[in-house]
Design a protein around this motif. Structure first.
Motif, PDB file in Angstrom:
ATOM      1  N   LEU A 232      88.670  94.689  24.237  1.00  0.00           N
ATOM      2  CA  LEU A 232      87.933  95.001  23.007  1.00  0.00           C
ATOM      3  C   LEU A 232      88.560  96.200  22.300  1.00  0.00           C
ATOM      4  CD1 LEU A 232      85.388  94.638  21.181  1.00  0.00           C
ATOM      5  CD2 LEU A 232      84.288  96.356  22.641  1.00  0.00           C
ATOM      6  N   THR A 233      88.868  96.019  21.040  1.00  0.00           N
ATOM      7  CA  THR A 233      89.266  97.146  20.192  1.00  0.00           C
ATOM      8  C   THR A 233      88.210  97.276  19.104  1.00  0.00           C
ATOM      9  OG1 THR A 233      90.662  95.679  18.846  1.00  0.00           O
ATOM     10  CG2 THR A 233      91.738  96.896  20.617  1.00  0.00           C
ATOM     11  N   ILE A 234      87.814  98.492  18.851  1.00  0.00           N
ATOM     12  CA  ILE A 234      86.746  98.733  17.882  1.00  0.00           C
ATOM     13  C   ILE A 234      87.356  99.233  16.587  1.00  0.00           C
ATOM     14  CG2 ILE A 234      84.637 100.044  17.406  1.00  0.00           C
ATOM     15  CD1 ILE A 234      84.172 100.102  20.439  1.00  0.00           C
TER      16      ILE A 234
ATOM     17  N   ASP B  22      75.933  84.924  28.703  1.00  0.00           N
ATOM     18  CA  ASP B  22      75.149  84.737  27.477  1.00  0.00           C
ATOM     19  C   ASP B  22      74.692  86.061  26.867  1.00  0.00           C
ATOM     20  OD1 ASP B  22      75.433  82.013  27.524  1.00  0.00           O
ATOM     21  OD2 ASP B  22      73.477  81.610  28.434  1.00  0.00           O
ATOM     22  N   LYS B  23      74.400  87.040  27.715  1.00  0.00           N
ATOM     23  CA  LYS B  23      73.971  88.347  27.212  1.00  0.00           C
ATOM     24  C   LYS B  23      75.111  89.009  26.437  1.00  0.00           C
ATOM     25  CE  LYS B  23      71.959  92.747  28.757  1.00  0.00           C
ATOM     26  NZ  LYS B  23      71.520  93.541  29.937  1.00  0.00           N
ATOM     27  N   LEU B  24      76.332  88.945  26.974  1.00  0.00           N
ATOM     28  CA  LEU B  24      77.478  89.538  26.294  1.00  0.00           C
ATOM     29  C   LEU B  24      77.832  88.761  25.033  1.00  0.00           C
ATOM     30  CD1 LEU B  24      79.759  90.503  29.318  1.00  0.00           C
ATOM     31  CD2 LEU B  24      78.440  92.047  27.849  1.00  0.00           C
ATOM     32  N   LEU B  25      77.707  87.440  25.086  1.00  0.00           N
ATOM     33  CA  LEU B  25      77.976  86.631  23.900  1.00  0.00           C
ATOM     34  C   LEU B  25      77.034  87.007  22.759  1.00  0.00           C
ATOM     35  CD1 LEU B  25      78.550  83.121  25.540  1.00  0.00           C
ATOM     36  CD2 LEU B  25      80.262  84.462  24.284  1.00  0.00           C
ATOM     37  N   LYS B  26      75.772  87.187  23.089  1.00  0.00           N
ATOM     38  CA  LYS B  26      74.787  87.578  22.073  1.00  0.00           C
ATOM     39  C   LYS B  26      75.101  88.960  21.530  1.00  0.00           C
ATOM     40  CE  LYS B  26      69.804  87.901  21.257  1.00  0.00           C
ATOM     41  NZ  LYS B  26      68.448  87.743  21.861  1.00  0.00           N
ATOM     42  N   TYR B  27      75.509  89.881  22.405  1.00  0.00           N
ATOM     43  CA  TYR B  27      75.853  91.243  21.983  1.00  0.00           C
ATOM     44  C   TYR B  27      77.024  91.238  21.007  1.00  0.00           C
ATOM     45  CZ  TYR B  27      77.222  96.164  22.326  1.00  0.00           C
ATOM     46  OH  TYR B  27      77.552  97.459  22.024  1.00  0.00           O
ATOM     47  N   MET B  28      78.002  90.358  21.267  1.00  0.00           N
ATOM     48  CA  MET B  28      79.174  90.250  20.384  1.00  0.00           C
ATOM     49  C   MET B  28      78.852  89.591  19.052  1.00  0.00           C
ATOM     50  SD  MET B  28      82.437  89.255  22.793  1.00  0.00           S
ATOM     51  CE  MET B  28      81.637  88.218  24.006  1.00  0.00           C
ATOM     52  N   GLY B  29      77.738  88.858  19.000  1.00  0.00           N
ATOM     53  CA  GLY B  29      77.394  88.125  17.783  1.00  0.00           C
ATOM     54  C   GLY B  29      77.977  86.732  17.752  1.00  0.00           C
ATOM     55  N   ARG B  30      78.335  86.202  18.923  1.00  0.00           N
ATOM     56  CA  ARG B  30      78.873  84.846  18.981  1.00  0.00           C
ATOM     57  C   ARG B  30      77.752  83.835  18.770  1.00  0.00           C
ATOM     58  NH1 ARG B  30      83.927  84.219  18.073  1.00  0.00           N
ATOM     59  NH2 ARG B  30      83.915  82.291  19.267  1.00  0.00           N
ATOM     60  N   ARG B  31      78.106  82.692  18.193  1.00  0.00           N
ATOM     61  CA  ARG B  31      77.098  81.676  17.894  1.00  0.00           C
ATOM     62  C   ARG B  31      76.793  80.772  19.091  1.00  0.00           C
ATOM     63  NH1 ARG B  31      79.076  77.926  14.542  1.00  0.00           N
ATOM     64  NH2 ARG B  31      81.135  78.761  14.084  1.00  0.00           N
ATOM     65  N   HIS B  32      77.705  80.710  20.047  1.00  0.00           N
ATOM     66  CA  HIS B  32      77.544  79.764  21.141  1.00  0.00           C
ATOM     67  C   HIS B  32      77.039  80.439  22.417  1.00  0.00           C
ATOM     68  CE1 HIS B  32      81.470  81.554  22.057  1.00  0.00           C
ATOM     69  NE2 HIS B  32      81.291  81.136  23.297  1.00  0.00           N
ATOM     70  N   ASP B  33      76.677  79.600  23.392  1.00  0.00           N
ATOM     71  CA  ASP B  33      76.333  80.124  24.710  1.00  0.00           C
ATOM     72  C   ASP B  33      77.236  79.456  25.743  1.00  0.00           C
ATOM     73  OD1 ASP B  33      75.286  77.554  25.139  1.00  0.00           O
ATOM     74  OD2 ASP B  33      73.217  78.177  24.770  1.00  0.00           O
ATOM     75  N   ALA B  34      77.067  79.840  26.997  1.00  0.00           N
ATOM     76  CA  ALA B  34      77.945  79.347  28.053  1.00  0.00           C
ATOM     77  C   ALA B  34      77.844  77.835  28.214  1.00  0.00           C
ATOM     78  CB  ALA B  34      77.607  80.043  29.372  1.00  0.00           C
TER      79      ALA B  34
ATOM     80  N   LYS C  31      80.548 100.646  13.307  1.00  0.00           N
ATOM     81  CA  LYS C  31      79.381 101.385  12.811  1.00  0.00           C
ATOM     82  C   LYS C  31      78.554 101.924  13.966  1.00  0.00           C
ATOM     83  CE  LYS C  31      75.269 100.867   9.897  1.00  0.00           C
ATOM     84  NZ  LYS C  31      74.436  99.922   9.100  1.00  0.00           N
ATOM     85  N   LEU C  32      78.367 101.098  15.011  1.00  0.00           N
ATOM     86  CA  LEU C  32      77.594 101.523  16.168  1.00  0.00           C
ATOM     87  C   LEU C  32      78.260 102.706  16.877  1.00  0.00           C
ATOM     88  CD1 LEU C  32      76.534  98.073  17.693  1.00  0.00           C
ATOM     89  CD2 LEU C  32      75.039  99.749  16.584  1.00  0.00           C
ATOM     90  N   ARG C  33      79.592 102.652  16.972  1.00  0.00           N
ATOM     91  CA  ARG C  33      80.299 103.765  17.610  1.00  0.00           C
ATOM     92  C   ARG C  33      80.126 105.055  16.806  1.00  0.00           C
ATOM     93  NH1 ARG C  33      86.718 103.421  18.466  1.00  0.00           N
ATOM     94  NH2 ARG C  33      86.601 103.360  16.185  1.00  0.00           N
ATOM     95  N   LYS C  34      80.226 104.923  15.479  1.00  0.00           N
ATOM     96  CA  LYS C  34      80.071 106.096  14.612  1.00  0.00           C
ATOM     97  C   LYS C  34      78.685 106.708  14.756  1.00  0.00           C
ATOM     98  CE  LYS C  34      81.068 107.501   9.860  1.00  0.00           C
ATOM     99  NZ  LYS C  34      81.493 107.024   8.504  1.00  0.00           N
ATOM    100  N   GLU C  35      77.687 105.855  15.005  1.00  0.00           N
ATOM    101  CA  GLU C  35      76.314 106.328  15.147  1.00  0.00           C
ATOM    102  C   GLU C  35      76.006 106.779  16.575  1.00  0.00           C
ATOM    103  OE1 GLU C  35      74.134 102.928  13.889  1.00  0.00           O
ATOM    104  OE2 GLU C  35      74.439 103.308  11.741  1.00  0.00           O
ATOM    105  N   GLY C  36      77.020 106.677  17.452  1.00  0.00           N
ATOM    106  CA  GLY C  36      76.817 107.074  18.840  1.00  0.00           C
ATOM    107  C   GLY C  36      76.006 106.085  19.644  1.00  0.00           C
ATOM    108  N   LYS C  37      75.954 104.830  19.194  1.00  0.00           N
ATOM    109  CA  LYS C  37      75.146 103.808  19.861  1.00  0.00           C
ATOM    110  C   LYS C  37      75.983 102.820  20.669  1.00  0.00           C
ATOM    111  CE  LYS C  37      71.615 103.959  16.229  1.00  0.00           C
ATOM    112  NZ  LYS C  37      70.930 103.189  15.149  1.00  0.00           N
ATOM    113  N   LEU C  38      77.275 103.087  20.791  1.00  0.00           N
ATOM    114  CA  LEU C  38      78.157 102.196  21.549  1.00  0.00           C
ATOM    115  C   LEU C  38      79.031 103.023  22.474  1.00  0.00           C
ATOM    116  CD1 LEU C  38      80.122  99.152  20.177  1.00  0.00           C
ATOM    117  CD2 LEU C  38      81.246 100.815  21.651  1.00  0.00           C
ATOM    118  N   LYS C  39      78.935 102.750  23.749  1.00  0.00           N
ATOM    119  CA  LYS C  39      79.730 103.467  24.746  1.00  0.00           C
ATOM    120  C   LYS C  39      80.931 102.615  25.145  1.00  0.00           C
ATOM    121  CE  LYS C  39      79.519 105.781  29.235  1.00  0.00           C
ATOM    122  NZ  LYS C  39      78.678 106.081  30.431  1.00  0.00           N
ATOM    123  N   GLU C  40      82.130 103.106  24.866  1.00  0.00           N
ATOM    124  CA  GLU C  40      83.335 102.350  25.172  1.00  0.00           C
ATOM    125  C   GLU C  40      83.651 102.389  26.661  1.00  0.00           C
ATOM    126  OE1 GLU C  40      86.639 102.663  22.241  1.00  0.00           O
ATOM    127  OE2 GLU C  40      85.416 104.296  21.417  1.00  0.00           O
TER     128      GLU C  40
END
Length: 376
Positions: A189-191, A123-135, A199-208
């Motif tokens: 995942l491809t960004i 559920d934490k990863l789903l929320k991070y991705m912006g998915r509408r559903h949960d497990a 946008k998050l990667r460009k701002e340095g807020k996402l670690k691949e």
């Protein structure tokens, strides 16, 4: 044979990683359905009488359509194109769109395959991705799909997410295959630029995820699927015997297909065509009897490179005899010579007249494919 793809761009919300054309304004849904039916009529000669063997409704979120709207679109394809006697008809479904009676209605409309966008059971990863559903909704959706009579179910998972662990991936696989799913699409995942993740990667807020972890995860997926009897038939796709996606395979095997809807692509072996990625412009043009698209003719080299790019991703590989007959001896020899070093390194194997990536080669497939494209 041929395929038909129908693009439904509507979403209730946008996922952070998705760069497919999609919008959250669903007010034009009814107008789009009418336009799609009209486009099918306007382009009824595009496939030149080849029977449609597969229909795929993708998006966006096709499960936002009412079953009656889906049925109307399928009927428009049947009415305007020659049809195979036993077509594969797939609908992409979000777990939170599944409710009692929904799958039964889709089955009655002719849908016989569901591609369920689980993506993760965390559920934490789903929320991070912006998915509408949960497990919990994923579990209910799978139960409902199977209970209401569509047994050809494909599950989508994403791995290589920021913060995702090997344990998370193993849990996703175990929970998915606790159900009798027939097919798995597992995408790293491809960004992409223009997405929230971009946008998050460009701002340095996402670690691949690092390459070593990505390779480990890819290997885990392959081993897990092998243990469960699935065939690894394409870089990111696995299926039980008899359940390989006929629609996706048609793309990789250069089968002609028509794409209906905004941003949809079409291919007739000679050229490639793509519709405008704007639902309002698309509807206005179709209402005037015009097809809002651009196209390019495929010359010998472009056709060859597309063949290499798609075929090498699959278990069927590159047919060298086909290359010589379809293109020429020069390109055949080019592939034979270039493949020699990959074979020596254990990244590729030659079986009679076919070049196929090994499991090790699949892990760096993008690099190998890029190097094998020709500018002769």
């Amino acid at each position: 044979m041929a395929g038909a793809y129908i693009h439904i761009p509507f979403c209730k919300s946008l996922c952070g990683y998705c760069d497919f054309y999609s919008i959250t304004d669903n007010s034009l849904k009814e107008a789009l359905v009418q336009a799609l039916m009209r486009e099918a009529s306007l382009r009824s000669s595009y496939l030149e009488g080849e029977p449609v063997e597969t229909i795929y409704l993708g998006g966006g979120t096709p499960s936002l359509l009412e079953p009656a709207e889906t049925e109307a679109l399928l009927e428009a394809v049947r009415k305007n194109f020659s049809m195979d006697t036993n077509p594969e008809i797939t609908l992409e479904v979000n777990p939170d769109d599944v409710h009692e009676g929904y799958i039964s209605a889709l089955k009655k409309a002719g849908v016989n395959r569901i591609s369920l966008g689980l993506q993760s059971w965390n559920d934490k990863l789903l929320k991070y991705m912006g998915r509408r559903h949960d497990a919990a909704q994923s579990a209910r959706a799978l139960d409902t799909v199977l209970r209401e009579g569509i047994e050809n179910v494909s599950a989508d998972l994403i791995y290589g997410l920021p913060g995702m662990t090997v344990a998370d991936l193993k849990s996703d696989l175990e929970k998915t295959f606790a159900y009798p799913v027939k097919h798995l699409s597992a995408y790293h995942l491809t960004i992409e630029e223009g997405t929230r993740f971009g946008k998050l990667r460009k701002e340095g807020k996402l670690k691949e995820t690092d390459e070593e972890t990505s390779a480990l995860m890819y290997g885990i997926i392959g081993s897990f699927c092998h243990e469960h009897g699935l065939i690894h038939y394409e870089i990111s796709n696995y299926a039980l015997e008899g359940y390989i996606s006929r629609h996706n395979s048609s793309y990789w095997k250069q089968v002609p297909y028509i794409g209906l809807g905004p941003s949809a692509h079409s291919y007739d072996r000679r050229s490639r065509q793509w519709n405008v990625a704007d639902v309002k412009k698309y509807i206005r043009a179709i209402e005037k009897g015009e097809i809002p698209s651009e196209w390019e003719e495929l010359d010998r080299l472009t056709g060859f490179n597309e063949y290499v790019m798609t075929s090498l991703r699959t278990m069927w590989g590159i047919d060298l005899q086909h290359v010589e007959e379809m293109y020429d001896k020069e390109l055949h020899d080019y592939l034979v010579n270039l493949s020699d070093r990959y074979i020596r390194y254990g990244l590729m194997k030659r079986e009679k007249n076919t070049l196929i990536l090994t499991d090790q080669g699949k892990m760096i497939s993008d690099n190998i494919i890029a190097e094998m494209l020709s500018d002769l």
